[in-house]
Scaffold this motif. Structure first.
Motif, PDB file in Angstrom:
ATOM      1  N   ALA A 115       1.046  -1.128   0.237  1.00  9.72           N
ATOM      2  CA  ALA A 115      -0.071   0.352   0.268  1.00  9.72           C
ATOM      3  C   ALA A 115       0.589   1.100  -0.288  1.00  9.72           C
ATOM      4  CB  ALA A 115      -0.891   0.003   1.339  1.00  9.72           C
ATOM      5  N   MET A 116       1.640   0.824   0.842  1.00 10.07           N
ATOM      6  CA  MET A 116       2.589   2.745   0.540  1.00 10.07           C
ATOM      7  C   MET A 116       3.200   2.685  -0.099  1.00 10.07           C
ATOM      8  SD  MET A 116       3.105   4.524   3.976  1.00 10.07           S
ATOM      9  CE  MET A 116       2.466   4.078   5.777  1.00 10.07           C
ATOM     10  N   ALA A 117       3.984   1.123  -0.854  1.00  6.34           N
ATOM     11  CA  ALA A 117       4.258   1.891  -2.042  1.00  6.34           C
ATOM     12  C   ALA A 117       3.565   2.195  -3.730  1.00  6.34           C
ATOM     13  CB  ALA A 117       5.404   0.023  -3.119  1.00  6.34           C
ATOM     14  N   ARG A 118       2.239   1.473  -3.720  1.00  5.83           N
ATOM     15  CA  ARG A 118       1.633   2.284  -4.571  1.00  5.83           C
ATOM     16  C   ARG A 118       1.127   3.736  -3.885  1.00  5.83           C
ATOM     17  NH1 ARG A 118      -1.776  -3.057  -6.664  1.00  5.83           N
ATOM     18  NH2 ARG A 118       0.441  -4.202  -7.539  1.00  5.83           N
ATOM     19  N   LEU A 119       1.220   4.322  -2.879  1.00 12.21           N
ATOM     20  CA  LEU A 119       1.473   5.643  -2.561  1.00 12.21           C
ATOM     21  C   LEU A 119       2.119   6.566  -3.089  1.00 12.21           C
ATOM     22  CD1 LEU A 119      -1.329   4.790   1.061  1.00 12.21           C
ATOM     23  CD2 LEU A 119      -1.826   6.042  -1.624  1.00 12.21           C
ATOM     24  N   GLY A 120       3.066   6.159  -2.931  1.00  8.55           N
ATOM     25  CA  GLY A 120       4.500   6.701  -3.769  1.00  8.55           C
ATOM     26  C   GLY A 120       6.024   6.752  -2.559  1.00  8.55           C
ATOM     27  N   VAL A 121       5.762   6.214  -1.479  1.00 10.26           N
ATOM     28  CA  VAL A 121       6.952   5.360  -1.304  1.00 10.26           C
ATOM     29  C   VAL A 121       7.570   4.587  -1.329  1.00 10.26           C
ATOM     30  CG1 VAL A 121       7.309   4.994   1.233  1.00 10.26           C
ATOM     31  CG2 VAL A 121       4.928   6.269   1.486  1.00 10.26           C
ATOM     32  N   THR A 122       9.213   5.254  -1.077  1.00  8.82           N
ATOM     33  CA  THR A 122       9.706   3.579  -1.559  1.00  8.82           C
ATOM     34  C   THR A 122      10.265   2.954  -0.676  1.00  8.82           C
ATOM     35  OG1 THR A 122      10.892   5.935  -2.585  1.00  8.82           O
ATOM     36  CG2 THR A 122      12.066   3.735  -2.743  1.00  8.82           C
ATOM     37  N   VAL A 123       9.671   2.121  -1.105  1.00  8.21           N
ATOM     38  CA  VAL A 123       9.953   0.541   0.182  1.00  8.21           C
ATOM     39  C   VAL A 123      10.589  -0.732  -0.005  1.00  8.21           C
ATOM     40  CG1 VAL A 123       8.256  -0.954   1.297  1.00  8.21           C
ATOM     41  CG2 VAL A 123       7.080   0.754   0.503  1.00  8.21           C
ATOM     42  N   SER A 124      11.006  -0.694   1.140  1.00 12.36           N
ATOM     43  CA  SER A 124      12.138  -1.717   1.016  1.00 12.36           C
ATOM     44  C   SER A 124      11.365  -2.618   2.205  1.00 12.36           C
ATOM     45  CB  SER A 124      13.563  -1.643   1.478  1.00 12.36           C
ATOM     46  OG  SER A 124      14.074  -0.831  -0.007  1.00 12.36           O
ATOM     47  N   LEU A 125      11.973  -4.213   1.738  1.00 16.69           N
ATOM     48  CA  LEU A 125      11.111  -4.828   2.494  1.00 16.69           C
ATOM     49  C   LEU A 125      11.721  -6.224   3.127  1.00 16.69           C
ATOM     50  CD1 LEU A 125       7.941  -6.577   3.543  1.00 16.69           C
ATOM     51  CD2 LEU A 125       7.867  -7.704   1.740  1.00 16.69           C
ATOM     52  N   PHE A 126      12.006  -6.673   4.340  1.00 17.90           N
ATOM     53  CA  PHE A 126      13.063  -7.755   4.855  1.00 17.90           C
ATOM     54  C   PHE A 126      11.845  -8.559   5.255  1.00 17.90           C
ATOM     55  CE2 PHE A 126      14.916  -3.204   4.173  1.00 17.90           C
ATOM     56  CZ  PHE A 126      16.257  -3.390   4.126  1.00 17.90           C
ATOM     57  N   GLU A 127      12.915  -9.656   4.977  1.00 18.98           N
ATOM     58  CA  GLU A 127      12.091 -11.032   5.694  1.00 18.98           C
ATOM     59  C   GLU A 127      13.827 -12.502   5.372  1.00 18.98           C
ATOM     60  OE1 GLU A 127      10.688 -14.207   7.206  1.00 18.98           O
ATOM     61  OE2 GLU A 127       9.277 -12.292   6.105  1.00 18.98           O
ATOM     62  N   SER A 128      13.641 -12.584   6.824  1.00 15.87           N
ATOM     63  CA  SER A 128      14.407 -14.143   7.592  1.00 15.87           C
ATOM     64  C   SER A 128      14.439 -14.889   6.568  1.00 15.87           C
ATOM     65  CB  SER A 128      14.617 -13.706   8.373  1.00 15.87           C
ATOM     66  OG  SER A 128      13.220 -14.390   9.195  1.00 15.87           O
ATOM     67  N   GLY A 129      13.062 -15.118   6.382  1.00 19.90           N
ATOM     68  CA  GLY A 129      12.677 -16.350   5.695  1.00 19.90           C
ATOM     69  C   GLY A 129      12.522 -16.779   4.385  1.00 19.90           C
ATOM     70  N   SER A 130      11.757 -17.527   3.840  1.00 19.79           N
ATOM     71  CA  SER A 130      11.264 -17.340   2.546  1.00 19.79           C
ATOM     72  C   SER A 130       9.767 -17.042   1.900  1.00 19.79           C
ATOM     73  CB  SER A 130      12.023 -18.511   1.433  1.00 19.79           C
ATOM     74  OG  SER A 130      11.347 -19.666   2.172  1.00 19.79           O
ATOM     75  N   SER A 131       8.953 -17.040   2.756  1.00 19.75           N
ATOM     76  CA  SER A 131       7.711 -17.056   3.078  1.00 19.75           C
ATOM     77  C   SER A 131       7.977 -15.271   2.683  1.00 19.75           C
ATOM     78  CB  SER A 131       6.721 -17.140   4.033  1.00 19.75           C
ATOM     79  OG  SER A 131       5.576 -17.126   3.892  1.00 19.75           O
ATOM     80  N   LEU A 132       5.587 -15.274   1.488  1.00 19.26           N
ATOM     81  CA  LEU A 132       5.270 -13.801   1.310  1.00 19.26           C
ATOM     82  C   LEU A 132       4.226 -14.168   1.580  1.00 19.26           C
ATOM     83  CD1 LEU A 132       6.919 -12.717  -1.609  1.00 19.26           C
ATOM     84  CD2 LEU A 132       7.572 -11.582   0.508  1.00 19.26           C
ATOM     85  N   ALA A 133       3.233 -13.620   2.346  1.00 21.80           N
ATOM     86  CA  ALA A 133       2.524 -13.222   2.439  1.00 21.80           C
ATOM     87  C   ALA A 133       1.420 -14.451   3.154  1.00 21.80           C
ATOM     88  CB  ALA A 133       1.715 -12.989   1.377  1.00 21.80           C
ATOM     89  N   GLY A 134       2.502 -15.147   3.793  1.00 30.87           N
ATOM     90  CA  GLY A 134       1.850 -16.449   4.646  1.00 30.87           C
ATOM     91  C   GLY A 134       2.187 -17.871   3.918  1.00 30.87           C
ATOM     92  N   LEU A 135       2.524 -17.355   2.200  1.00 27.35           N
ATOM     93  CA  LEU A 135       2.407 -18.587   1.266  1.00 27.35           C
ATOM     94  C   LEU A 135       3.541 -19.218   2.184  1.00 27.35           C
ATOM     95  CD1 LEU A 135       1.094 -16.092  -1.702  1.00 27.35           C
ATOM     96  CD2 LEU A 135      -0.104 -17.820   0.014  1.00 27.35           C
ATOM     97  N   SER A 136       3.166 -20.220   1.999  1.00 30.54           N
ATOM     98  CA  SER A 136       4.945 -21.670   2.113  1.00 30.54           C
ATOM     99  C   SER A 136       4.256 -22.634   0.726  1.00 30.54           C
ATOM    100  CB  SER A 136       4.566 -22.642   2.958  1.00 30.54           C
ATOM    101  OG  SER A 136       2.669 -23.459   3.054  1.00 30.54           O
ATOM    102  N   GLU A 137       3.521 -22.765  -0.396  1.00 28.89           N
ATOM    103  CA  GLU A 137       3.391 -23.419  -1.155  1.00 28.89           C
ATOM    104  C   GLU A 137       4.741 -23.122  -2.113  1.00 28.89           C
ATOM    105  OE1 GLU A 137       3.343 -25.458  -4.945  1.00 28.89           O
ATOM    106  OE2 GLU A 137       3.094 -23.470  -4.848  1.00 28.89           O
ATOM    107  N   PRO A 138       5.938 -23.713  -2.718  1.00 35.93           N
ATOM    108  CA  PRO A 138       7.050 -23.221  -3.483  1.00 35.93           C
ATOM    109  C   PRO A 138       6.408 -22.138  -4.691  1.00 35.93           C
ATOM    110  CG  PRO A 138       7.672 -25.493  -2.436  1.00 35.93           C
ATOM    111  CD  PRO A 138       6.219 -24.959  -2.413  1.00 35.93           C
ATOM    112  N   THR A 139       5.720 -22.590  -5.547  1.00 33.91           N
ATOM    113  CA  THR A 139       5.394 -22.218  -6.936  1.00 33.91           C
ATOM    114  C   THR A 139       4.867 -21.093  -6.335  1.00 33.91           C
ATOM    115  OG1 THR A 139       5.446 -24.413  -7.832  1.00 33.91           O
ATOM    116  CG2 THR A 139       4.341 -22.219  -9.134  1.00 33.91           C
ATOM    117  N   LEU A 140       3.513 -20.807  -5.723  1.00 37.53           N
ATOM    118  CA  LEU A 140       2.760 -19.473  -5.485  1.00 37.53           C
ATOM    119  C   LEU A 140       3.523 -18.580  -4.491  1.00 37.53           C
ATOM    120  CD1 LEU A 140      -0.605 -20.688  -4.001  1.00 37.53           C
ATOM    121  CD2 LEU A 140      -0.268 -19.582  -5.833  1.00 37.53           C
ATOM    122  N   ARG A 141       4.392 -19.335  -3.918  1.00 37.98           N
ATOM    123  CA  ARG A 141       5.509 -18.534  -3.282  1.00 37.98           C
ATOM    124  C   ARG A 141       6.338 -17.528  -3.697  1.00 37.98           C
ATOM    125  NH1 ARG A 141       8.623 -21.950   0.502  1.00 37.98           N
ATOM    126  NH2 ARG A 141       9.691 -21.698  -1.919  1.00 37.98           N
TER     127      ARG A 141
END
Length: 471
Positions: A189-215
């Protein structure tokens, strides 16, 4: 010292606590609701409602920018940051007021304000001047955002969901630490409102998705709006005159540094259980200070105390807090009356992320080790009819069933997944097979047809036929 006697004492006036109080009263118990404050529920104040207001503003901006896809020209899309955040707070406050109106309707002699602490298995101290004697109690104290190391040294430069919506204006840049539901929603949301965003995640998951292809599909989609740093580790953080400087190692071990105007800690919300005196109440606690409890009845081991909602960390989402609050309230009333608690039918896990595209997880989690006992199938939205019409043909669906075809669970990434996930959850709750759900008619042209394609793919796997294309 004033002493109040009741059947059921409910600690916490959030979603779970309010539901527990009302359920206990409806079951014939005399209940007391204790709130330290602030009231208004986590969802309404700092959770799902303000974040969805921010997401809605971002969607409006994004849709305007991509209107050219449909041959519609929209020139000069401008973001008024203070106006965006002012609307978020105004509408947020309306939702909170509605919750507080409901609390105000509870008789004053059934409500207490102050910090509660167990003195023993039948008594609570509320503040310094009140004692509450109870026959059963419900812990519904919710959760609070955590600020992991090394971010705690950043002072005002670090934000949480308790503070991010109070910003007077959108920051020029934002580092988001944590790629779960809260982190990815606010980051996009912040990025689409014009903010320069960097997202940090220690693992590989995104948005709670764990199935590898969808992730991995999600990573490609979200990387269009922001810089993604999966597999990264923050090693240092320091406040600067214009924000905060973060240092991290990437997935290869290489070291990087960058300065951001603000940092959002979105790495989780631990339960608010410390300082409640749970040990004094006789509960058996683990190394994190969490009590052992029955996940069906919500009754803790060692005393007539139940724990519900975010406080037990089982399923920290609003609909589960409401459902668990009702279970806890009814079972607390039963214990207070000398009756055994009841274990309701389990409900499939259901979690959603309101990014664009949306993401959802339903039922049994993805398990790469369960290949012999499961059949996995899916579909891609790339060529799904309604998705292409709307220009949102990204993502896909993965479903798993047992060898008899009974639906077990799935993960979804795509348009209108909030609706598809509900259909899937109801089907799993009813014990349907993929064949039975696929046989039900679906209107054309709808995104729901995509779910039908995923079901057909699972059926093809069961029958040993060629597979559906993947995202």
């Amino acid at each position: 010292m004033h002493t109040l006697t009741c059947d059921v004492a409910v600690i916490g006036a959030g979603t779970a606590g309010i539901a527990a109080f009302r359920a206990a009263e409806a079951a014939g118990a005399r209940a007391v609701l204790i709130e330290q404050g602030p009231g208004g529920t986590t969802c309404a104040r700092v959770g799902c409602m303000p974040s969805k207001l921010l997401v809605a503003a971002a969607a409006a901006a994004h849709d305007a920018r991509r209107a050219g896809t449909f041959g519609v020209g929209v020139a000069g899309v401008a973001i008024d940051g203070p106006a965006v955040l002012a609307r978020v707070r105004t509408e947020r406050d309306r939702f909170v007021a509605g919750v507080l109106d409901g609390l105000d309707a509870i008789p004053a002699d059934r409500r207490l304000s102050g910090r509660a602490r167990f003195r023993d298995a039948g008594t609570l101290a509320v503040g310094e001047a009140c004692r509450v004697a109870f026959r059963a109690a419900v812990v519904a104290t919710g959760s609070s955002p955590s600020i992991p190391e090394p971010l705690s040294a950043l002072g005002a430069a670090v934000l949480t969901t308790d503070t991010v919506f109070e910003l007077p204006d959108l920051p020029a840049s934002l580092a988001v630490v944590g790629a779960g539901a809260v982190g990815i929603e606010i980051a996009q949301a912040m990025a689409r409102l014009g903010v320069t965003v960097s997202l940090f995640e220690s693992g590989s998951s995104l948005a709670g998705l764990s199935e590898p292809t969808l992730r991995d599909c999600a990573a490609a989609i979200f990387a269009e709006d922001m810089a993604l740093h999966r597999g990264s580790e923050l090693v240092a953080a320091e406040a600067t005159g214009d924000g905060a400087r973060l240092t991290w190692t990437d997935s290869t071990g290489a070291r990087h540094s960058e300065t951001f105007a603000r940092v959002l800690a979105a790495a989780g919300r631990p339960p608010n259980v410390h300082g409640l005196g749970l040990a004094e109440a006789g509960l058996r606690l683990d190394g994190r200070g969490m009590p052992a409890f029955d996940a069906c009845t919500l009754v803790c081991a060692g005393a007539p105390i139940l724990i519900a909602g975010d406080a037990n960390a089982e399923r920290p989402v609003l609909h589960e807090a409401s459902r668990q609050g009702g279970i806890a309230g009814r079972n607390a009333a039963a214990l207070a009356a000398g009756r055994p608690p009841e274990a309701p039918e389990p409900w499939p896990a259901l979690a959603m992320v309101f990014t664009h595209p949306q993401a959802a997880r339903v039922g049994a989690a993805f398990d790469p080790e369960a290949a012999d006992g499961r059949v996995v199938g899916g579909m891609s939205f790339a060529d799904q009819g309604r998705a292409r019409i709307e220009g949102v043909n990204h993502g896909g669906i993965r479903l798993w069933a047992d060898r008899a075809g009974t639906l077990l669970g799935g993960e979804l990434l795509g348009p209108d997944c909030e609706h598809l996930a509900h259909i899937l959850a109801y089907a799993i709750a009813d014990g349907l097979t993929v064949q039975a759900l696929r046989a039900r008619p679906v209107y054309h042209p709808t995104v729901e047809e995509g779910l039908g394609r995923a079901l057909s793919d699972v059926m093809r796997v069961l029958e040993g036929l060629p597979r559906e294309a993947r995202p």
